[in-house]
Scaffold this motif. Structure first.
Motif, short mmCIF file in Angstrom:
data_model
loop_
_atom_site.label_atom_id
_atom_site.label_comp_id
_atom_site.label_asym_id
_atom_site.label_seq_id
_atom_site.Cartn_x
_atom_site.Cartn_y
_atom_site.Cartn_z
N TYR A 94 51.25 -13.85 56.00
CA TYR A 94 51.34 -13.18 54.84
C TYR A 94 51.91 -13.76 53.45
CZ TYR A 94 50.74 -9.93 50.60
OH TYR A 94 50.85 -10.22 49.04
N ALA A 95 53.24 -13.83 54.10
CA ALA A 95 54.07 -15.29 52.56
C ALA A 95 54.22 -16.27 52.81
CB ALA A 95 55.72 -14.61 53.19
N LEU A 96 53.71 -16.74 53.87
CA LEU A 96 53.31 -18.56 54.06
C LEU A 96 52.32 -18.59 53.38
CD1 LEU A 96 53.90 -19.74 57.73
CD2 LEU A 96 54.58 -20.99 55.24
N SER A 97 51.17 -17.57 52.95
CA SER A 97 50.03 -17.61 52.37
C SER A 97 50.08 -18.06 51.02
CB SER A 97 48.58 -16.96 53.27
OG SER A 97 48.89 -15.74 52.26
N GLN A 98 50.98 -16.69 50.95
CA GLN A 98 51.15 -16.32 49.08
C GLN A 98 51.97 -17.73 48.43
OE1 GLN A 98 49.66 -14.16 46.69
NE2 GLN A 98 48.48 -14.00 49.41
N ILE A 145 62.53 -10.39 49.00
CA ILE A 145 61.56 -8.31 48.75
C ILE A 145 62.48 -8.63 51.04
CG2 ILE A 145 60.49 -9.14 47.73
CD1 ILE A 145 59.06 -10.66 50.36
N VAL A 146 62.13 -8.05 51.33
CA VAL A 146 62.45 -7.38 52.83
C VAL A 146 61.34 -7.04 53.68
CG1 VAL A 146 65.16 -7.02 52.12
CG2 VAL A 146 63.02 -5.24 52.01
N SER A 147 59.93 -7.23 52.74
CA SER A 147 58.98 -6.71 53.78
C SER A 147 57.42 -7.15 52.92
CB SER A 147 58.95 -5.14 53.71
OG SER A 147 58.19 -4.12 52.55
N GLY A 148 57.10 -6.85 53.74
CA GLY A 148 55.46 -7.65 53.58
C GLY A 148 55.25 -6.35 52.36
N GLY A 149 55.08 -5.36 52.30
CA GLY A 149 55.07 -4.32 51.18
C GLY A 149 55.54 -4.72 49.88
N ARG A 155 54.29 -5.55 45.71
CA ARG A 155 54.32 -5.01 45.43
C ARG A 155 55.00 -5.94 44.32
NH1 ARG A 155 55.28 0.14 43.89
NH2 ARG A 155 55.33 1.26 45.90
N VAL A 156 54.74 -7.25 44.40
CA VAL A 156 55.50 -8.51 43.69
C VAL A 156 54.83 -9.18 42.76
CG1 VAL A 156 56.65 -10.66 43.47
CG2 VAL A 156 57.79 -8.46 44.10
N ILE A 157 53.35 -9.03 44.15
CA ILE A 157 52.21 -9.57 43.26
C ILE A 157 50.85 -8.86 42.17
CG2 ILE A 157 50.21 -10.55 44.00
CD1 ILE A 157 51.99 -11.68 46.56
N GLU A 158 51.20 -7.53 43.02
CA GLU A 158 50.36 -6.68 42.24
C GLU A 158 51.03 -6.62 40.64
OE1 GLU A 158 47.52 -4.72 42.99
OE2 GLU A 158 47.81 -3.20 41.13
N ALA A 159 52.24 -6.49 40.98
CA ALA A 159 53.29 -6.38 39.21
C ALA A 159 53.36 -7.65 38.34
CB ALA A 159 54.44 -5.50 40.16
N GLY A 160 52.52 -8.63 38.86
CA GLY A 160 52.51 -9.65 38.04
C GLY A 160 53.15 -10.56 38.81
N LEU A 173 59.81 -10.84 32.31
CA LEU A 173 60.92 -11.93 32.07
C LEU A 173 61.90 -13.21 33.03
CD1 LEU A 173 62.95 -8.72 31.22
CD2 LEU A 173 62.07 -10.35 29.40
N GLY A 174 60.61 -13.30 33.22
CA GLY A 174 60.48 -14.88 34.42
C GLY A 174 61.58 -14.21 35.66
N THR A 175 62.03 -12.95 35.98
CA THR A 175 62.33 -12.61 37.29
C THR A 175 62.00 -13.09 38.80
OG1 THR A 175 63.19 -11.29 36.05
CG2 THR A 175 64.03 -11.59 37.91
N GLY A 176 62.87 -13.76 39.09
CA GLY A 176 62.23 -13.66 41.19
C GLY A 176 62.52 -12.80 41.26
N PHE A 177 62.37 -12.37 43.26
CA PHE A 177 62.16 -11.67 43.27
C PHE A 177 63.01 -11.87 45.17
CE2 PHE A 177 58.77 -10.61 40.39
CZ PHE A 177 59.12 -9.24 40.11
#
Ligand code: LLP
Length: 416
Positions: free
Chosen positions: A114-118, A81-85, A89-94, A75-79
């Protein structure tokens, strides 16, 4: 609009399905979520933002099941987050990492890399030391890290002390004056790109005043920053809007965002918000079965198969959460109970002094369980964690299998 409701026949239903049927099919304890309710809550946020450019960044910590993140992402939501985990999850979920804001006081080197690379949207920086670390990592990688500074506006959110975050003595964010200097310093850092400003003052806020106070202080800082040559693209107002568990009267999403958008009018700042609880709490229930009724000398106990490992909020925050029978039509004696679980601690209760019509084998429904329920569950007392299901109209999907006993020691090793 309530998609979790008691029908005329006395049966509690989630959308088109009866809770007692779901409990029989999937077993208990069982988390059940309503897809329509989730969609409705998200719609309320988007609608209330009006014409203001905005991004709803769902706070993953409230409920991080992949299917829920997947629904939000679709539905276009952003997220938030408070951890690499959580990012994984967000990426795994699409989910789209470019719509991710990253809060938290203790981001590790690995997590920042990790977050920078994404290519996340923004780091919500919580201390001068974190800013230096992010800058160094970005420089090493030859990139610029997008940041906001999480400002601690020192307002009392009036919530339970464990979930209040915007006071001077909380570990979160940086004080307003420090933030001003830190922004000016950030301007000089080659690995840093200033994107916005951020605050989050607490959770389960039931009045608008603390939000308004915090926003006024932040906007005052925004003005001072503009005068000092620091230009911001967005303002992130955090999460925290309360929900009804009992007789609270929290502002509606539309009242809340009306005040916010009015204050932002003409500023050209994109609005980001980070709702968690108000998106998922009342889109989910925890279903449990009564094992035994037991008469104590001073009170009766309704001993159920869900415990503080499944839902810790009553034990940890003295949270009151509504408990009702899944089938009100059953002929049972009315009595007052402490609803307690199987865990060997006196603090293991789901509710106290609850008037119920219940017998052994009956199902009970705990409301408001969609937020900080499963997400905070554990295996304490070697209890496999519950299954989770999502109801969509008349279809139920299993979105997390009930854990097996083998799962309990899956990561453990005996020594030969
Ligand atoms: N953004 C940040 C930076 C947060 O720390 C939180 C929640 C949120 C957003 C989402 O807040 P919400 O809209 O859900 O109020 N386990 C506690 C709540 C802890 C909240 C922690 N931070 C509970 O069960 O009441």
């Amino acid at each position: 609009m309530n998609f979790i409701d008691t029908k005329d026949n006395g049966l509690v239903a989630v959308e088109d399905l009866y809770v007692k049927d779901l409990a029989q099919k999937y077993g208990t304890p069982l988390y059940v979520y309503s897809k329509a309710q989730l969609v409705e809550h998200l719609r309320a946020y988007n609608e209330a933002s009006g014409n203001v450019e905005h991004l709803v960044c769902y706070a993953v910590k409230a409920n991080s099941n992949l299917a829920i993140l997947q629904l939000m992402a679709s539905l276009g939501t952003g997220f938030d987050i408070v951890s690499g985990g959580e990012l994984a999850r967000v990426i795994e979920a699409g989910g789209d990492p470019r719509k991710v804001v990253y809060s938290g006081v203790a981001k590790s080197v690995n997590e920042i890399e990790y977050a920078l690379s994404q290519n996340i949207l923004c780091f919500n920086v919580e201390s001068p030391a974190e800013l230096e670390r992010i800058n160094q990592i970005a420089l090493d990688k030859g990139v610029k890290a997008p940041i906001s500074i999480r400002v601690n506006p020192d307002v009392d959110a009036g919530t339970h002390p464990y979930i209040s975050t915007g006071l001077k003595n909380n570990k979160f964010g940086v004080p307003v004056n420090t933030a001003f200097e830190l922004y000016k310093h950030a301007l000089t850092l080659d690995g840093i790109q200033i994107k916005g400003i951020d605050c989050h003052i607490g959770s389960q806020l039931t009045t608008l005043n603390p939000f308004v106070d915090a926003l006024d202080r932040i906007l005052n800082l925004v003005d001072r920053l503009a005068d000092a040559g620091v230009k911001l693209e967005h303002i992130d107002i955090g999460g925290g809007l309360g929900v009804v568990y009992n007789d609270e009267t929290p502002p509606s999403v539309s009242d809340y965002l009306k005040v916010v958008t009015q204050k932002l009018a003409g500023r050209g700042l994109k609005l980001i918000c980070e709702p968690g609880r108000s998106m998922v709490a009342n889109a989910g229930i925890l279903v449990t079965r009564c094992e035994y009724l037991k008469q104590g000398e001073v009170c009766n106990f309704c001993i159920v198969d869900a415990a503080m490992n499944d839902m810790i909020r009553p034990s940890l925050y003295s949270a009151w959460m509504r408990i009702e029978e899944a089938d009100h039509s059953l002929d049972r004696e009315v009595a007052k109970y402490n609803v307690v679980g199987p865990i060997c601690e006196t603090g293991d209760f789901l509710g106290k002094d609850r008037v119920l019509k219940v017998a052994s084998g009956d199902f009970l429904v705990m409301h408001g369980a969609g937020a900080y329920g499963f997400a905070m569950s554990s295996n304490y007392n070697s209890r496999p964690r519950s299954a989770e299901i999502m109801v969509d109209g008349s279809v139920s999907h299993i979105i997390r299998d009930r854990e097996s006993v083998e799962d309990l020691w899956r990561h453990e090793h005996k020594i030969n």
